[in-house]
Enzyme design. Structure first.
Site, mmCIF file in Angstrom:
data_model
loop_
_atom_site.group_PDB
_atom_site.id
_atom_site.type_symbol
_atom_site.label_atom_id
_atom_site.label_comp_id
_atom_site.label_asym_id
_atom_site.label_seq_id
_atom_site.Cartn_x
_atom_site.Cartn_y
_atom_site.Cartn_z
ATOM 1 N N ASP A 124 -34.299 35.475 49.851
ATOM 2 C CA ASP A 124 -35.187 36.411 50.520
ATOM 3 C C ASP A 124 -35.120 37.734 49.763
ATOM 4 O O ASP A 124 -34.199 37.960 48.979
ATOM 5 C CB ASP A 124 -34.734 36.592 51.969
ATOM 6 C CG ASP A 124 -35.750 37.352 52.807
ATOM 7 O OD1 ASP A 124 -36.881 37.521 52.343
ATOM 8 O OD2 ASP A 124 -35.384 37.791 53.908
ATOM 9 N N ASP A 153 -35.670 29.646 59.993
ATOM 10 C CA ASP A 153 -35.072 29.327 58.693
ATOM 11 C C ASP A 153 -34.076 28.173 58.798
ATOM 12 O O ASP A 153 -33.666 27.614 57.781
ATOM 13 C CB ASP A 153 -34.334 30.547 58.121
ATOM 14 C CG ASP A 153 -35.287 31.645 57.701
ATOM 15 O OD1 ASP A 153 -36.452 31.320 57.387
ATOM 16 O OD2 ASP A 153 -34.884 32.814 57.690
ATOM 17 N N ASP A 202 -32.290 34.040 57.497
ATOM 18 C CA ASP A 202 -31.697 34.817 58.580
ATOM 19 C C ASP A 202 -32.364 34.571 59.935
ATOM 20 O O ASP A 202 -31.805 34.910 60.963
ATOM 21 C CB ASP A 202 -31.734 36.314 58.267
ATOM 22 C CG ASP A 202 -33.148 36.812 57.964
ATOM 23 O OD1 ASP A 202 -34.106 36.044 58.164
ATOM 24 O OD2 ASP A 202 -33.280 37.970 57.529
#
Length: 903
Positions: free
Chosen positions: A335, A645, A641
């Site tokens: 990310d 996910d 997070d």
């Protein structure tokens, strides 16, 4: 008071109203409990935790240390040797077997305790209202009556009676088996309604998939529904990994080889006219020599040390197989926000009514101004600018607080940036929250891409909305100008400005407002579907972490691809990727989630292999990207997070959750947790994973040649010698004392400089690769020559069997010491330290060598040891001869480093 509470805990909570719940449990639906009330209730009710799973009895765990195929042979050999009344050999064999079990028991206990301690570092927290203030507390500190706040991604910490809800949906599958998330409400229900239909309750262990809520704790620990039906999570630590399974398979194969060789030794002995007893003793010697007794202990210690090292570098390993998988990683999908960047958003550009306003200042510090043509602007003279900043200030769940003398954001960094920029214009969040109190809100959800709040303004009501440009712009029918008038909205101009800001790496948010009727007291998605007034754009940037840029270069230099997967705008992602070095080819495309959604599996697999940056990716698309990469044979590490996910984290070879911003769902799905949310910690963990595996290979490369040389000595000795060059008790000394003492330092080896230049390891490669097997055989032959050569030479020149054996053993130990120096990084680190290239030296090999030298002096010179091990004292000259016999190992080690390198 507490007695009344205890009695009320039997109340049918779903059958009464929130006000009655608060009365029964002596709490408050808005203010919660005070610190004194919490302390009293903790003393009364204890901690909010389930009884931990019963551990194995220590005695049983100790006995399980003998449950190894190779130790079975030793145990049988010890028993038969005792039956032959060879008490010394039987005693030493039994003692060594017992010592191995004790060491294994102690190290396994330490390893499990260390891993359990690391797991406790990820203890969940709950958001509560205490003393009329919101705070985070460890979930096991909750007490009945606590007012708990829930939001998307939270794991519910106790059984709660819901007081308020906003679009709340809860996954209760772990408790009820219902796979679909349950929509929650607050109204009382019938008394006898089934557990799965109690929509006004939130049960411990369930997961909030969307929305927000507040609720009063009505049951904790064993009194929760989960506790009652004993659905305890299995928290035992499993020390089994793919590598240990490889070792087990290798041990079983080695067992058959040893039995065949032992039978051959026995048969050769009988063929040469030896008695059955002597033939059996020779077979026992072969068995003892070929078994690497210390290897399981070394592996356990190495893994435990590796896990502790990773924790010191901000990576907590939840599942031990991840330690080995890290060394094989070929792709890291990361990310952007907070992992590759600093997570300190700063508004730098504002677009209002056709004009750009610059913002000075960096981070969350209040210093800075809003500038037009490099001149400060008074926002009170600019209605659109004023309203745009006000929208960002009020449509906001974060707040700024002082911590260690610095301003930090409690909440989302993006929202923090909006508060800071409004503060630079003189707008105070606390003041406006009093002047324009919030009446209702729609929290941000990824599927809608916006947040909205309803506020009271004197006798009127106004809605402020913030979100992605795509979500806001098409809902607007006009634009506010600097004079406060609504004018025609030029959508194309706005989109052009969005692209221009995004090309500078800015994250762009759109802001809008809507005046509504005075009697509106709630807010729904339908309220903002149309007739919004566009206020403007705010562009902000989260600067890259300098250490992430370095870590990305390090990954790329070792053959690991780094890919960015973000929900940000494509142009923003592209700009950041270029800044941090992920996108090195200017012509490489950035693919969006919409484009990915239109691809078939074959197209997706090709795109994800070739491209480095993916923007506007929905959380569920991460799973598709992981599967596509794995279909190409990649070993994938994936960061995440959010709640959505979790599937991608489970599917990835190494799921990496964020320790600070990560939801409990993501953490539980992960193999590893980053305590600092920093990409550099991923790179550090990959380095440690490679180092651990490399150290294990070094340990195998060190121990097996000792056993190989001894086994060859016994087997060939039965063909050509009248007496064995070494006997079983001496072999056990070599294997368990000098061998382990010299091998153990390899578990503490630092990272090899060469390791950073190696490509990722193939996880399917055999334990004994061609290079390692070549090394083991070569050193085994050398060890055999040392033992056999020294023994025959001394025996022929002195006729003293004990002296010949003692010198042969010491010569082998000398060769082992030189081999350790050749295989470890001790000498290179000493040279680097002398040249000023490093500030430390790894002393573990030196300590091991000193210990072994002392033990060998006792082994040779102490008369009690002479009697137990049939050894003889050595003169200084004889000791030097032993050292000289081992010296050629230095040359061999150098040749092996060139032609059969381990790194």
């Amino acid at each position: 008071m507490t007695t009344a509470i205890k009695d009320s805990l039997e109340t049918v909570w779903h059958n009464i109203s929130p006000a009655e719940v608060a009365q029964h449990i002596d709490s408050h639906i808005k203010d919660g409990l005070t610190s004194n009330e919490v302390a009293q209730r903790q003393e009364r009710f204890g901690l909010n935790q389930l009884s931990s799973q019963k551990k194995k009895n220590p005695l049983w765990r100790f006995l399980l240390q003998f449950n190894q195929p190779l130790l079975y042979i030793l145990l049988v050999a010890g028993v038969v040797t005792a039956l032959l009344q060879d008490w010394v050999d039987a005693g030493v064999i039994s003692a060594v077997t017992l010592l191995n079990a004790i060491i294994g028991f102690i190290q396994e206990s330490k390893a499990e305790s260390a891993i359990a301690a690391l797991a406790e570092m990820t203890t969940t927290e709950a958001s509560v209202i205490r003393n009329r203030q919101k705070s985070l507390v460890p979930s096991n500190d909750l007490v009945p009556g606590d007012l708990v706040l829930l939001s998307s991604g939270d794991r519910i910490p106790a059984d709660l009676r819901l007081i308020t809800v906003r679009d709340l949906q809860v996954d209760e599958s772990a408790l009820t088996g219902e796979s679909i998330a349950v929509e929650k409400a607050v109204k009382p229900l019938e008394t006898d309604i089934p557990l799965a239909e109690r929509t006004n309750m939130a049960y411990a262990g369930s997961l909030v998939t969307s929305g927000r809520a507040s609720g009063l704790v009505v049951a904790i620990g064993a009194t929760t529904e989960a506790g009652k039906i004993s659905q305890l999570m299995d928290q035992t630590t499993d020390l089994e990994t793919p590598l240990t399974r490889k070792i087990d398979r290798f041990s079983k194969k080695l067992l058959y080889v040893i039995l065949v060789l032992a039978a051959l030794t026995f048969a050769v002995g009988l063929g040469r006219g030896e008695s059955v007893v002597n033939g059996f003793k020779a077979a026992v010697a072969l068995v003892v020599s070929a078994i690497p007794e210390g290897l399981p202990t070394i592996i356990t210690i190495t893994l435990a040390i590796g896990v502790s090292r990773m924790a010191r570098r901000h990576a907590i390993i939840r599942k031990l197989p991840a330690v080995e998988a890290l060394g094989s990683t070929t792709v890291i999908c990361s990310d952007k926000t907070g992992t590759l960047t600093q997570n300190q958003m700063t508004v730098q550009d504002i677009f209002i009514s056709g004009k750009h306003y610059a913002v000075s200042g960096v981070g969350y510090a209040s210093q800075g101004e809003i500038l037009l043509d490099e001149q400060p602007v008074d926002v009170t003279d600019n209605s659109a600018l004023y309203e745009c900043l006000l929208a960002g200030l009020l449509c906001n769940d974060a707040h700024i607080q002082q911590q260690d003398g610095q301003q930090v954001v409690a909440g989302d960094p993006t929202e923090g940036a909006l508060i800071v920029v409004a503060g630079k214009a003189g707008l105070s969040q606390s003041a406006f929250e009093r002047q324009m109190p919030r009446v209702d809100a729609i929290p941000f959800e990824s599927q809608f891409q916006y947040m909205a709040t309803l506020h009271k303004v004197n006798s009127d009501k106004v809605i402020y909305v913030k979100g992605s440009v795509e979500a806001i712009l098409h809902r607007c029918e006009g634009m506010l100008d600097t004079q406060g008038k609504v004018t025609r909205l030029d959508s194309k101009q706005v989109e052009h400005q969005v692209n221009a800001m995004a090309q500078k790496g800015l994250r762009v948010l759109a802001f809008a407002k809507k005046l509504v009727r005075k009697n509106q007291h709630s807010l729904d998605h339908s309220d903002i579907n149309e007739q919004l007034i566009f206020l403007g754009l705010q562009g902000m940037i989260d600067p890259p972490r300098p250490e992430a840029i370095t870590a990305i270069k390090a990954c790329q230099s070792t053959g690991i691809q780094v890919k960015m997967i973000t929900g940000d705008h494509a142009l923003t992602a592209d700009a950041i990727a270029r800044k941090i070095g992920i996108k090195q080819n200017p012509s490489s495309r950035v693919f969006t989630g919409q484009e990915l959604a239109r691809m078939n599996q074959q197209q997706l697999a090709q795109v994800v292999e070739d491209s480095m940056v993916f923007a506007r990716v929905a959380p569920e698309q991460k799973l598709q990207l992981v599967e596509a990469l794995q279909s190409k044979g990649e070993i994938v590490a994936m960061t995440g997070d959010g709640v959505n996910d979790a599937p991608a984290l489970r599917q990835a070879d190494i799921g990496i959750a964020m320790g600070i911003t990560g939801t409990e769902v993501a953490k539980e799905a992960s193999d590893m947790i980053l305590t600092d949310d920093n990409f550099a910690s991923i790179e550090a963990a990959v380095e440690e994973g490679r180092t651990i595996y490399q150290n294990l290979l070094k340990a195998i490369a060190f121990i097996l040649p000792i056993n190989g040389g001894e086994a060859m000595t016994i087997l060939i000795g039965m063909f050509f010698a009248a007496t064995l060059p070494i006997i079983p008790v001496q072999i056990l000394w070599l294997n368990m004392v000098s061998g382990v003492a010299l091998c153990l330092p390899l578990a503490f080896e630092p990272q090899s400089p060469n390791l950073t230049r190696l490509s990722p390891r193939n996880p399917n490669e055999p334990l004994l690769s061609g290079s390692l097997l070549k090394r083991v055989l070569t050193v085994s032959i050398f060890n055999w020559i040392v033992i056999f050569g020294v023994y025959e030479w001394i025996l022929r020149t002195t006729g003293n069997t004990n002296l010949a054996r003692t010198m042969a053993i010491n010569a082998l130990v000398a060769a082992e010491i030189f081999y350790l120096l050749g295989i470890s990084q001790f000498l290179p680190s000493v040279v680097a330290f002398a040249r000023g290239k490093t500030k430390s030296i790894g002393y573990a090999p030196a300590i091991g060598i000193v210990c072994v030298v002392i033990l060998q002096v006792l082994f040779s010179q102490w008369n009690i040891m002479n009697q137990v091990f049939d050894t003889a004292p050595l003169s200084l000259a004889q000791g030097l001869i032993c050292i000289g016999a081992g010296l050629p190992m230095i040359v061999l080690a150098l040749l092996l480093k060139r032609f059969a390198a381990l790194d």
